[in-house]
Design a protein around this motif. Sequence first.
Motif, PDB file in Angstrom:
ATOM      1  N   GLU A   1      50.327  48.429  82.118  1.00 10.15           N
ATOM      2  CA  GLU A   1      49.243  48.434  80.877  1.00 10.15           C
ATOM      3  C   GLU A   1      49.505  47.228  80.085  1.00 10.15           C
ATOM      4  O   GLU A   1      50.606  46.810  79.991  1.00 10.15           O
TER       5      GLU A   1
ATOM      6  N   GLU B   1      53.439  46.973  79.341  1.00 14.73           N
ATOM      7  CA  GLU B   1      54.522  48.007  79.876  1.00 14.73           C
ATOM      8  C   GLU B   1      54.047  48.486  81.247  1.00 14.73           C
ATOM      9  O   GLU B   1      52.956  48.241  81.885  1.00 14.73           O
ATOM     10  N   SER B   2      55.008  49.011  82.065  1.00  9.19           N
ATOM     11  CA  SER B   2      54.940  49.466  83.629  1.00  9.19           C
ATOM     12  C   SER B   2      55.570  50.565  83.706  1.00  9.19           C
ATOM     13  O   SER B   2      56.510  50.809  83.016  1.00  9.19           O
TER      14      SER B   2
ATOM     15  N   GLY C   1      52.258  52.203  87.811  1.00 11.97           N
ATOM     16  CA  GLY C   1      51.279  51.309  87.082  1.00 11.97           C
ATOM     17  C   GLY C   1      51.455  50.404  86.034  1.00 11.97           C
ATOM     18  O   GLY C   1      52.942  50.153  85.915  1.00 11.97           O
TER      19      GLY C   1
ATOM     20  N   SER D   1      60.297  53.579  82.986  1.00  8.98           N
ATOM     21  CA  SER D   1      59.344  52.671  82.478  1.00  8.98           C
ATOM     22  C   SER D   1      59.908  51.689  81.557  1.00  8.98           C
ATOM     23  O   SER D   1      61.077  51.823  81.082  1.00  8.98           O
TER      24      SER D   1
ATOM     25  N   GLY E   1      42.596  47.051  75.702  1.00  8.64           N
ATOM     26  CA  GLY E   1      43.736  47.106  76.746  1.00  8.64           C
ATOM     27  C   GLY E   1      42.890  47.357  78.052  1.00  8.64           C
ATOM     28  O   GLY E   1      42.135  47.828  78.129  1.00  8.64           O
ATOM     29  N   TYR E   2      43.927  47.097  79.039  1.00  4.42           N
ATOM     30  CA  TYR E   2      43.691  47.400  80.352  1.00  4.42           C
ATOM     31  C   TYR E   2      44.866  48.197  80.886  1.00  4.42           C
ATOM     32  O   TYR E   2      45.976  47.592  80.999  1.00  4.42           O
ATOM     33  N   THR E   3      44.399  49.206  81.792  1.00  4.35           N
ATOM     34  CA  THR E   3      45.668  49.907  82.570  1.00  4.35           C
ATOM     35  C   THR E   3      45.048  49.962  84.039  1.00  4.35           C
ATOM     36  O   THR E   3      43.924  50.168  84.251  1.00  4.35           O
TER      37      THR E   3
ATOM     38  N   SER F   1      46.770  51.933  87.546  1.00  3.36           N
ATOM     39  CA  SER F   1      47.544  52.776  88.107  1.00  3.36           C
ATOM     40  C   SER F   1      47.337  53.488  89.282  1.00  3.36           C
ATOM     41  O   SER F   1      46.103  53.464  89.484  1.00  3.36           O
TER      42      SER F   1
END
Length: 131
Positions: free
Chosen positions: A81, A40-41, A79, A23, A96-98, A100
């Motif tokens: 975020e 972040e990924s 994924g 990550s 926030g948005y995620t 994945s």
Amino acid sequence: DSPTDLWVPSTGKVRPMYSRQASAGVFKTTNNRMYTFSVESYYKIMDHVIEYKEYTPFINTSPGSWDDKVIAGRGRSYGGEIMLEKKKGTTRGWIGYTLSCTEPAAGQTLGTLCQLGIYLRVTADAANRQL
């Protein structure tokens, strides 16, 4: 957990599942420390993911051990975020948005696809669906 999730001990025929994950992320706080923004990924590879062989009943009605009824394969998950947080002022909070995806490649047919580098989506994996 779904009714078809498989929680079983490892045996001489069924090796334990393991995974490797990487990550990366960055964040920035504004000069006045009121807002923080982060991205972040991740990417994860899974080995020895097990599932029932095709056309195998879930209930143990046929002779043989349970570990004769499963097959192992590979899978991947990835994924990202983004998040914005407000730390000061009368109204505080974060949004926030995620997004994945999980793509297993186990089973007789799917195992062959995995060897070719083809992964399929999990049926419960529904991007942007509100629950």
